[in-house]
Design an enzyme around this catalytic site. Structure first.
Site, PDB file in Angstrom:
ATOM      1  N   GLY A 289       0.824  -1.199   0.000  1.00 25.60           N
ATOM      2  CA  GLY A 289       0.000   0.000   0.000  1.00 25.60           C
ATOM      3  C   GLY A 289       0.859   1.250   0.000  1.00 25.60           C
ATOM      4  N   GLY A 291       0.538   5.650   0.455  1.00 26.44           N
ATOM      5  CA  GLY A 291      -0.270   6.801   0.815  1.00 26.44           C
ATOM      6  C   GLY A 291       0.497   8.079   0.566  1.00 26.44           C
ATOM      7  N   GLY A 292      -0.120   9.193   0.904  1.00 26.73           N
ATOM      8  CA  GLY A 292       0.522  10.473   0.675  1.00 26.73           C
ATOM      9  C   GLY A 292       1.771  10.665   1.504  1.00 26.73           C
ATOM     10  CB  VAL A 296       1.507  -0.253   3.973  1.00 23.13           C
ATOM     11  CG1 VAL A 296       1.198  -1.407   4.933  1.00 23.13           C
ATOM     12  CG2 VAL A 296       0.890   1.041   4.493  1.00 23.13           C
ATOM     13  CE  LYS A 310      -0.186   3.693   7.809  1.00 19.94           C
ATOM     14  NZ  LYS A 310      -1.252   4.613   8.306  1.00 19.94           N
ATOM     15  CG  ASP A 406      -8.949  10.029   5.785  1.00 18.98           C
ATOM     16  OD1 ASP A 406      -9.675  10.484   4.885  1.00 18.98           O
ATOM     17  OD2 ASP A 406      -7.794   9.622   5.589  1.00 18.98           O
TER      18      ASP A 406
END
Length: 605
Positions: A289, A291-292, A296, A310, A406
């Site tokens: 994964g 993200g910004g 991960v 993460k 979120d």
């Protein structure tokens, strides 16, 4: 230290089974107003000791009464039956749970199963009293050991919650008796007084256990059989020493000073070298994964089960805030539909979080732009219900209440049974006071899921999560992104397009073709009306998460009951009907995109 006849009156020493012990009433230690129900054995039930539970373990009167959560499954799923016991920090404690099924409806295995939590950590999953004891009216007990961290006097939390993963007949939990023994501390010869502050936190950290398969590796909580006190003390001492040697220290304070919040004592601290080994030095092939502010990775620590790791961007101030918020949140709260934090690493200014591994990844990966098989409509309903339970717990299951801020499909993870768990608490916000209706705060979140009232007024409320959840309901039903700029202007925003279609009675035309033929008409009506209510412009017009959860459960029952199709339903629909016309967004997609273009990533934070 504590000895309770749970669900019954106090038992005097003269009525004990040979050891002149006092068994107190447990009710003064129940947390909150949800105290469950108490009851005694049926007249036709005879309580019998078993070979492994001799008479001296506890008197029959302890097993002859019980406290359970109550008869209403829907209520039981939304709270934990909890006791809070003040204890001295720095000592090992033995907790003995006494169980006995004493009413005739429950006579077989898997009729009632539940979790046991100690200090917000899972001590036991799928506890089945009939399985433990061997039948109705037969006595049993289970022992657990925990180290109380901190200094001075601290609270020990003990909680029960239904475990429905095995689909038991009754959604409930039960306890007949509870004993807490103070065994050993930093000064082995002094069990009377408080410990001095611990210089090193042992790796047998107290208050969280990630799951059954990890208990032996983490050393946080050890389930044991019975035995004599001296043998127990010797055994526990050896275990503590062994674990200290085997695993690295697990304390929160480090020289770089990232964390000094006491709640972080509840999870394990990993060294950076352990993380490097687990991720093969952050091999990009192990990335599951992005993200910004983070990547991960999947990995294994100490040869144990797979975990998700993460790694946040060291240069990102936002990442630093998320790191601390995530640890504070997941150290203090545990629920079957919240992802579990195993530990963290902050060596050399690193910000790394270690979670339980979720086999099926994110919900979004099963809806669109994916090679995964499409989810059935029933499974989608079950996932929605799981998420609603997790959010309802955040909103109501704590003293102040937590706003996730979120909620989106990429923050919903699915385990091996496709059970949904809410994740990513980096933006979560607690209410400063219990009577506050909102929090004034800078707008953060993900484009497309924003509560327009929060955006315009900077007023964050629990209904902001409800709005995001409503957007997610449309996303699950239609299997398309919430924002798609490749479409015609009126279709760019899924929320606005779905409301437009709903007003004109053609919403079914944009439903995911993979499930369109599966949805019963009554289920579709309830689901669509619920999603519409959740995304109302004004927070006052939106349902609470409790209302949302109840209506989703109704929708699932209507889906399962094909006989309801084509005739009025006898089920009560909670808070769904309104005379007010549907409304569209009070802030345009273009306006949101322009204002948030410098802080928001469409693919996630």
């Amino acid at each position: 230290m504590y000895r309770f006849n749970v669900g019954g009156q106090a038992i005097s020493p003269k009525d004990d089974s040979g050891f002149y012990r006092l068994w107190a009433d447990d009710s003064p230690y129940i947390f909150g107003a949800s105290s469950g129900v108490t009851y005694s054995k049926d007249n036709n039930v005879t309580i019998r000791y078993t070979p492994v539970v001799p008479k001296y373990i506890a008197p029959l009167d302890v097993y002859g009464t019980a406290r359970s959560m109550g008869p209403t499954a829907q209520v039981n799923l939304n709270y934990n039956l909890t006791w809070i016991l003040p204890v001295d920090a720095g000592f090992i404690y033995l907790l003995r749970f006494h169980f006995c099924e004493i009413q005739s409806p429950i006579t077989k295995e898997n009729q009632r199963t539940f979790y046991i939590y100690i200090n917000n950590q899972t001590a036991q999953r799928a506890t089945d009293v009939i399985s433990l004891s061997g039948g109705l009216g037969r006595t049993s007990y289970r022992d657990y050991v925990i180290m109380a961290s901190g200094s001075g006097q601290v609270d020990m939390w003990i909680a029960l919650h239904p475990d429905i993963t095995t689909k038991p007949r009754y959604v409930d939990a039960i306890l007949n008796g509870l004993e807490v023994f103070k065994l050993q501390g930093h000064e082995p010869n002094n069990l009377a007084g408080l410990n001095p502050p611990l210089q090193q936190k042992p790796d047998v950290e107290p208050k969280r256990v990630p799951g059954g398969a990890r208990k032996s590796k983490s050393g946080l909580l050890v389930a044991i059989g019975g035995g004599f006190a001296l043998m127990l003390i010797a055994l526990f001492s050896m275990c503590v020493i062994f674990r200290r040697k085997k695993v690295g220290k697990s304390c929160c304070k480090t020289n770089n000073g990232h964390l000094n919040h006491p709640a972080c004592d509840l999870v394990r601290q990993f060294s950076f070298s352990q993380i490097q080994i687990a991720t093969n030095d952050f091999d990009e092939e192990l990335i599951i994964g992005r993200g910004g502010f983070s990547n991960v990775y999947s990995g294994e620590i100490d040869g144990g089960p797979k975990v998700a790791i993460k790694r946040l961007n060291q240069e990102s101030q936002q990442g630093s805030h998320e790191f601390q918020a995530e640890i504070e949140m997941l150290c203090n709260f545990r629920h079957g539909h919240l992802v579990s934090l195993i530990g963290y690493c902050q060596d050399s200014n690193e910000m790394i979080l270690v979670y339980e591994y979720m086999v099926h990844g994110t919900l979004r990966e099963h809806l669109y732009s994916t090679r995964n098989s499409p989810l059935s409509w029933r499974r989608r309903l079950e996932i929605c219900i799981g998420v609603a339970r997790g959010l309802h717990y955040l909103h109501t299951g704590t003293e102040k209440g937590i706003i996730h801020r979120d909620v989106k499909t990429s923050n919903i993870l699915l385990d091996e049974r496709f059970m949904a768990k809410v994740s990513d608490f980096g933006l979560s916000k607690a209410f400063p006071a219990i009577d506050n209706t909102h929090v004034s705060t800078a707008v953060k979140g993900t484009f497309g899921y924003f509560d327009p009232e929060y955006f315009l007024l900077r007023r964050l409320t629990k209904k902001s999560d409800v709005y995001s959840f409503g957007v997610m309901l449309f996303e699950i039903m239609c299997a398309r992104p919430v924002i798609n700029t490749d479409l015609a202007d009126e279709q760019v925003s899924l929320r606005d397009w779905a409301l437009y279609c709903q007003e004109r009675g053609v919403l079914e035309e944009i439903v995911d073709p993979c499930v369109k033929d599966e949805i019963t008409p009554e289920c579709f009506r309830i689901f669509a009306e619920l999603a519409e209510k959740c995304v109302a412009d004004r927070s006052i017009d939106r349902p609470t998460m409790d209302d949302v959860l109840q209506n989703l459960e109704v929708a699932l029952r209507l889906q399962d009951n094909n006989n309801c199709v084509g005739r009025p339903s006898s089920l009560q629909i909670i808070g769904m009907h309104s005379d007010k016309p549907s409304t569209h967004s009070i802030i345009s997609v273009a306006a949101q995109g322009e204002i948030f273009s410098d802080i928001m990533h469409l693919e996630g934070r």
